[in-house]
Scaffold this motif. Sequence first.
Motif, PDB file in Angstrom:
ATOM      1  N   PRO A  23      44.272  39.066  32.916  1.00 18.41           N
ATOM      2  CA  PRO A  23      43.340  40.213  33.102  1.00 18.41           C
ATOM      3  C   PRO A  23      44.577  40.893  33.447  1.00 18.41           C
ATOM      4  O   PRO A  23      45.561  41.231  34.195  1.00 18.41           O
ATOM      5  N   ALA A  24      44.538  42.190  32.885  1.00 15.42           N
ATOM      6  CA  ALA A  24      45.286  43.176  32.595  1.00 15.42           C
ATOM      7  C   ALA A  24      45.447  43.721  34.163  1.00 15.42           C
ATOM      8  O   ALA A  24      46.354  43.842  34.872  1.00 15.42           O
ATOM      9  N   ASP A  25      43.739  44.090  35.371  1.00 18.30           N
ATOM     10  CA  ASP A  25      44.111  44.164  36.300  1.00 18.30           C
ATOM     11  C   ASP A  25      44.869  42.908  37.341  1.00 18.30           C
ATOM     12  O   ASP A  25      46.114  43.545  37.986  1.00 18.30           O
ATOM     13  N   GLN A  26      45.311  42.159  36.921  1.00 12.60           N
ATOM     14  CA  GLN A  26      45.532  41.050  37.497  1.00 12.60           C
ATOM     15  C   GLN A  26      47.267  40.881  37.630  1.00 12.60           C
ATOM     16  O   GLN A  26      47.962  40.908  37.996  1.00 12.60           O
ATOM     17  N   GLU A  29      48.454  44.110  39.654  1.00 16.73           N
ATOM     18  CA  GLU A  29      48.708  43.337  40.675  1.00 16.73           C
ATOM     19  C   GLU A  29      49.811  43.288  41.207  1.00 16.73           C
ATOM     20  O   GLU A  29      50.379  43.360  41.772  1.00 16.73           O
ATOM     21  N   ASP A  30      50.219  41.765  40.346  1.00 11.43           N
ATOM     22  CA  ASP A  30      51.264  41.339  39.997  1.00 11.43           C
ATOM     23  C   ASP A  30      53.008  42.238  40.026  1.00 11.43           C
ATOM     24  O   ASP A  30      53.741  41.428  40.593  1.00 11.43           O
ATOM     25  N   GLN A  31      52.636  43.062  38.923  1.00 10.67           N
ATOM     26  CA  GLN A  31      53.659  43.718  39.177  1.00 10.67           C
ATOM     27  C   GLN A  31      53.871  44.941  40.201  1.00 10.67           C
ATOM     28  O   GLN A  31      55.023  44.937  40.822  1.00 10.67           O
ATOM     29  N   ARG A  32      53.031  45.348  40.544  1.00 10.61           N
ATOM     30  CA  ARG A  32      52.971  45.903  42.351  1.00 10.61           C
ATOM     31  C   ARG A  32      53.719  44.785  43.498  1.00 10.61           C
ATOM     32  O   ARG A  32      54.124  45.815  44.550  1.00 10.61           O
ATOM     33  N   GLY A  33      52.676  44.194  43.286  1.00  8.54           N
ATOM     34  CA  GLY A  33      53.402  43.092  44.090  1.00  8.54           C
ATOM     35  C   GLY A  33      55.049  42.637  44.342  1.00  8.54           C
ATOM     36  O   GLY A  33      56.035  43.227  45.067  1.00  8.54           O
TER      37      GLY A  33
END
Length: 229
Positions: A23-26, A29-33
């Motif tokens: 999913p795009a939100d995951q 989240e991965d990119q931001r982390g």
Amino acid sequence: MGQVGATAPRAPRKLPPGRHGIPADQVAEDQRGRILAAVVTAVGERGYGGATVEDFTSRAAVSRKTFYQHFANKQAAFLAAYDETADRVVSALRNAYSAHADYVASARDALECTLRELAADPDAAVLGVVEVFAAGPEALRRRGEIIRTLTELITEHTRDLPQAAPGASFTAETIVGAVLEVLHNRVQRGEARQLPDLLPDLLYCVIAPFLGHERATEERAKVLRDPAG
């Protein structure tokens, strides 16, 4: 006395490239982390002034476009990484103080978890303790909020001590400032890994103003005899 709180990993594992059905939100989240982890590493190695957006994107394996989808600029990314680091430490401190009615026990746990958190991640220690001074007024404002939070924690747990002075809040603020200055000096010298060695002496310093030299000396000796608590 065991460690209160454990050092959390700074970033999730990188997602596989290509079409993965995640999913795009995951993905976001991965990119931001990964970006935040890269900020901690880059600032820890090069300082706030020396670190660049290119340092963040290369370490995080993201494009500049992706970086700017998450953060407006370098400072915004730093502040997010600072908040994440500070929140982890402050949460552990709150747990330490809430776990004990006794000030000495809570102070020891609070110091122990703080020193271990910082020692476990020297780059985060550099970012949160040293480089925050280089990141502008907003970073200093957030640091000031943390100082107030820590001051309130100590004041709350010492206000009923029979030995507490009328200026307990001022004493607590002085203690917080002194401990932070000691941490700043050690981290700046590249000694973050050795911070847990400071526990006996710092514990003395946070106990003595409220419970006196004799009790503080006794508690310092206990730590020296049994560092594991």
